[in-house]
Scaffold this active site. Sequence first.
Site, PDB file in Angstrom:
ATOM      1  N   GLY A  78       0.800  -1.062   0.122  1.00  0.00           N
ATOM      2  CA  GLY A  78      -0.123   0.167  -0.121  1.00  0.00           C
ATOM      3  C   GLY A  78       0.833   1.181  -0.008  1.00  0.00           C
ATOM      4  O   GLY A  78       0.299   2.344  -0.522  1.00  0.00           O
ATOM      5  N   ASP A 118      -5.884   0.453   6.671  1.00  0.00           N
ATOM      6  CA  ASP A 118      -6.124  -0.424   7.731  1.00  0.00           C
ATOM      7  C   ASP A 118      -5.345  -1.302   7.853  1.00  0.00           C
ATOM      8  O   ASP A 118      -5.391  -2.465   7.291  1.00  0.00           O
ATOM      9  CB  ASP A 118      -7.681  -0.800   8.182  1.00  0.00           C
ATOM     10  CG  ASP A 118      -7.770  -1.664   8.991  1.00  0.00           C
ATOM     11  OD1 ASP A 118      -7.208  -1.580  10.308  1.00  0.00           O
ATOM     12  OD2 ASP A 118      -8.850  -2.609   9.133  1.00  0.00           O
TER      13      ASP A 118
END
Length: 266
Positions: A130, A147
């Site tokens: 990410g 998250d």
Amino acid sequence: MAGKAQHPFRRRVRNSIDAQPEVEVSEVDNIRSLHLGSATVQSSMDLDDPADLVLSYTRAMMGFLLWNDDPRHIVQVGLGGGSLTRFIDEYLPDAVNVVAEINPQVISVARAFFQLPEEGDFFEVTEADGADYIKMFRESTEVIMVDGFDGFQIVDALTTEEFFEDCKRALSSKGIFVTNWWSGDQRYHSFLERLLAVFEGCVIELPAATHGNMAVMAFKQPPSLTSWDKLAAKADELEGRFGLEFGEFVRRLKEANLHSNNRLLI
């Protein structure tokens, strides 16, 4: 449900990549959960209502809807069991939702056991880091939701000043960054200080109902909606649309952040 046996099970799915935590799936009383290398529940799904946000921290993360209730592009970093993805698919059907997940086993398990939406023009999962994936975007996404836990703690690469700067660049002019952190982590305040520095103080904390989890939101520009009266009116509207406790979110925002009698100070 009548006629349906309710009993717990655990299924371990071995990961072929040693660097990634082992993925397990458990089920108790019709709630299916995903675990990453520990007993900690990372994500849960109600088998009778897959779009329902079972865990309070996921509901708190959707608090960004107070400021943008019709986003057209959302980037998620971390898939887990797909709780946020299913909610977005159900309640924000016009939003394009793209997800970066570093662990291929998580992607496979989410597809097999957690009723992900069909991938296509509005939803896509990419196996990617990410922190690297977010660099693809330039002022082109309205919401970034992060998250990233490894089963034991927040992933370091998703808490650096460089990552926050990349996220800020990725957001459109009125974009919102949302992350789930554990307030009991001894590094929490250093994470917060970095985020405050990058987003020039436009940061708020929304505690989840369960002790410890904190939805932290950062705004690329100071939000126009800060009046308590207007936030309460907006919360009433959103509760009917999304079925989440937005009035409670507003109360918690007032408790957790700088404010005056009239407004939230951001």
